[in-house]
Write an enzyme that holds these catalytic residues in place. Structure first.
Site, PDB file in Angstrom:
ATOM      1  N   ARG A 239       0.855  -1.182   0.000  1.00  0.00           N
ATOM      2  CA  ARG A 239       0.000   0.000   0.000  1.00  0.00           C
ATOM      3  C   ARG A 239       0.897   1.240   0.000  1.00  0.00           C
ATOM      4  O   ARG A 239       1.942   1.271   0.676  1.00  0.00           O
ATOM      5  CB  ARG A 239      -0.909   0.036   1.245  1.00  0.00           C
ATOM      6  CG  ARG A 239      -2.084  -0.936   1.230  1.00  0.00           C
ATOM      7  CD  ARG A 239      -3.145  -0.588   0.188  1.00  0.00           C
ATOM      8  NE  ARG A 239      -4.288  -1.497   0.203  1.00  0.00           N
ATOM      9  CZ  ARG A 239      -4.405  -2.625  -0.493  1.00  0.00           C
ATOM     10  NH1 ARG A 239      -3.411  -3.004  -1.299  1.00  0.00           N
ATOM     11  NH2 ARG A 239      -5.497  -3.352  -0.429  1.00  0.00           N
ATOM     12  N   GLU A 268      -4.527   7.118  -4.896  1.00  0.00           N
ATOM     13  CA  GLU A 268      -4.728   6.430  -6.180  1.00  0.00           C
ATOM     14  C   GLU A 268      -6.057   6.848  -6.793  1.00  0.00           C
ATOM     15  O   GLU A 268      -7.032   6.980  -6.059  1.00  0.00           O
ATOM     16  CB  GLU A 268      -4.708   4.907  -5.953  1.00  0.00           C
ATOM     17  CG  GLU A 268      -3.333   4.441  -5.481  1.00  0.00           C
ATOM     18  CD  GLU A 268      -3.236   2.931  -5.249  1.00  0.00           C
ATOM     19  OE1 GLU A 268      -4.235   2.218  -5.465  1.00  0.00           O
ATOM     20  OE2 GLU A 268      -2.157   2.484  -4.849  1.00  0.00           O
ATOM     21  N   HIS A 287      -1.460  -0.201  -9.767  1.00  0.00           N
ATOM     22  CA  HIS A 287      -2.017  -1.140  -8.786  1.00  0.00           C
ATOM     23  C   HIS A 287      -2.562  -2.407  -9.471  1.00  0.00           C
ATOM     24  O   HIS A 287      -3.766  -2.695  -9.406  1.00  0.00           O
ATOM     25  CB  HIS A 287      -3.111  -0.457  -7.949  1.00  0.00           C
ATOM     26  CG  HIS A 287      -3.330  -1.117  -6.620  1.00  0.00           C
ATOM     27  ND1 HIS A 287      -3.680  -0.428  -5.488  1.00  0.00           N
ATOM     28  CD2 HIS A 287      -3.251  -2.419  -6.239  1.00  0.00           C
ATOM     29  CE1 HIS A 287      -3.809  -1.275  -4.470  1.00  0.00           C
ATOM     30  NE2 HIS A 287      -3.548  -2.493  -4.911  1.00  0.00           N
TER      31      HIS A 287
HETATM   32  C1  GLV Z   1      -4.879  -5.486  -3.649  1.00  0.00           C
HETATM   33  O1  GLV Z   1      -4.130  -4.582  -3.419  1.00  0.00           O
HETATM   34  C2  GLV Z   1      -5.431  -6.318  -2.633  1.00  0.00           C
HETATM   35  O2  GLV Z   1      -5.339  -5.966  -1.455  1.00  0.00           O
HETATM   36  O3  GLV Z   1      -6.013  -7.357  -2.971  1.00  0.00           O
END
Ligand code: GLV
Length: 321
Positions: A239, A268, A287
């Site tokens: 993150r 984001e 991401h």
């Molecule tokens: C993606 O970042 C997730 O947490 O699945």
């Protein structure tokens, strides 16, 4: 008896919806690449029993106050820092996530990002496409070796372990940091524990794979970056909030560290005028850690099955602890 009502916060593939339709009355936000506006979401949770949501939705007290019938929040992600679990617990609402099914795919992407940053793949490809390739030359676009290097993994959970397997194939020396050391895993995987500072000092590659909580906000800042080797690469597929982005920008610009691979950002989507996007020694991705077709379908299926179980009075498959 009437079917329970659920709200789905993003358009899902047809096969997933077909399955859910057998059990539920469904309302769904119909866009694939645009998140549901907050007011629409708040309006739609009023009489639902179950919520299928993504990491893009903030499932907080304000929302829970508007959803008196809610029994389950099924988050289609392994991370669930977007859900106020304490508030949900107070209301006896079950929260589920999608661990396991995305482990290998996310480890693949983490290692891809490590390799891409180390060997300057994006920069080299642009170099060619922009017409700069005039000749082969000895030190042109040279990067860092991956084989034989020391990999420091922050967070030895499922994905961290899966990353170890990939790194072993490249003969890397692997060290890790975790809240609790895991001596059995050390023996099984042939890896060694380090405190965070030692890991930062010794590693050629540092990969962040811990879940986000306010306790790890800006865990990697100016001080931590200054401990790293000037040839080191930082990779974050966890993150964005774990890394102080302005400290990272300064470290990359001033040669404190050599490069970075980022799949996640504090905000984001990251703004196109973010200073990190101006640097050649950073590889940035939107991401996509778990973004393979198979894995995303498995995540959607697991999130659906959690809803089905809980709203049929059974135990969830993957509740968050
Ligand atoms: C993606 O970042 C997730 O947490 O699945």
């Amino acid at each position: 008896m009437d079917k329970p009502k659920i709200y789905i916060t993003r358009k899902l593939p047809k096969e997933i919806i077909n399955n859910l339709e057998e059990y539920f009355i469904i309302s769904m936000w119909q866009e694939e690449d645009v998140p549901v506006p907050r007011d629409v979401l708040l309006e739609n949770v009023k009489d639902i029993d179950g919520l299928f949501c993504l990491l893009t939705e903030d499932i907080n007290k304000e929302l829970l106050d508007k959803a008196p019938n809610l029994k389950i929040i099924s988050n289609m992600a392994v991370g669930y820092n977007n859900v106020d679990v304490e508030e949900a617990k107070k209301r006896n609402i079950i929260v589920t996530n999608t661990p396991g099914v995305l482990t290998e795919t996310t480890a693949d992407l983490t290692f891809t990002l490590l390799m891409t940053a180390a060997r300057r793949i994006v920069e080299a490809s642009s170099y060619l496409n922009e017409g700069n390739w005039k000749t082969w030359s000895p030190m042109q676009l040279t990067g860092q070796d991956i084989h034989g290097a020391t990999l420091g993994i922050i967070g030895l959970g499922r994905i961290g372990e899966a990353l170890v397997k990939r790194a072993k194939g490249f003969d890397m020396n692997i060290i890790y940091n975790n809240r609790e050391p895991k001596p059995e895993k050390e023996r099984e995987l042939g890896i060694q524990y380090r405190d965070l500072n030692s890991l930062l000092k010794e590693s050629d590659f540092v990969c962040i794979l811990i879940p986000y909580s306010p306790n790890v906000y800006h865990l990697i800042g100016e001080k931590e970056l200054s401990m790293m080797k000037s040839t080191a690469v930082l990779v974050n597929t966890a993150r964005g909030g774990i890394v102080n982005e302005s400290a990272l920008y300064n470290a990359l610009k001033n040669g404190v560290i050599w490069g970075a691979g980022l799949d996640v950002f504090e905000k984001e989507p990251v703004s196109l005028d973010h200073p990190l996007l101006t640097l050649k020694n950073v590889v940035t991705l939107p991401h996509i850690g778990s973004a393979s077709i198979n894995t995303r379908l498995k995540m959607a299926e697991l999130a659906s099955n959690n809803l089905i179980k809980v709203l049929s009075g059974e135990e969830p498959i993957t509740p968050v602890s």
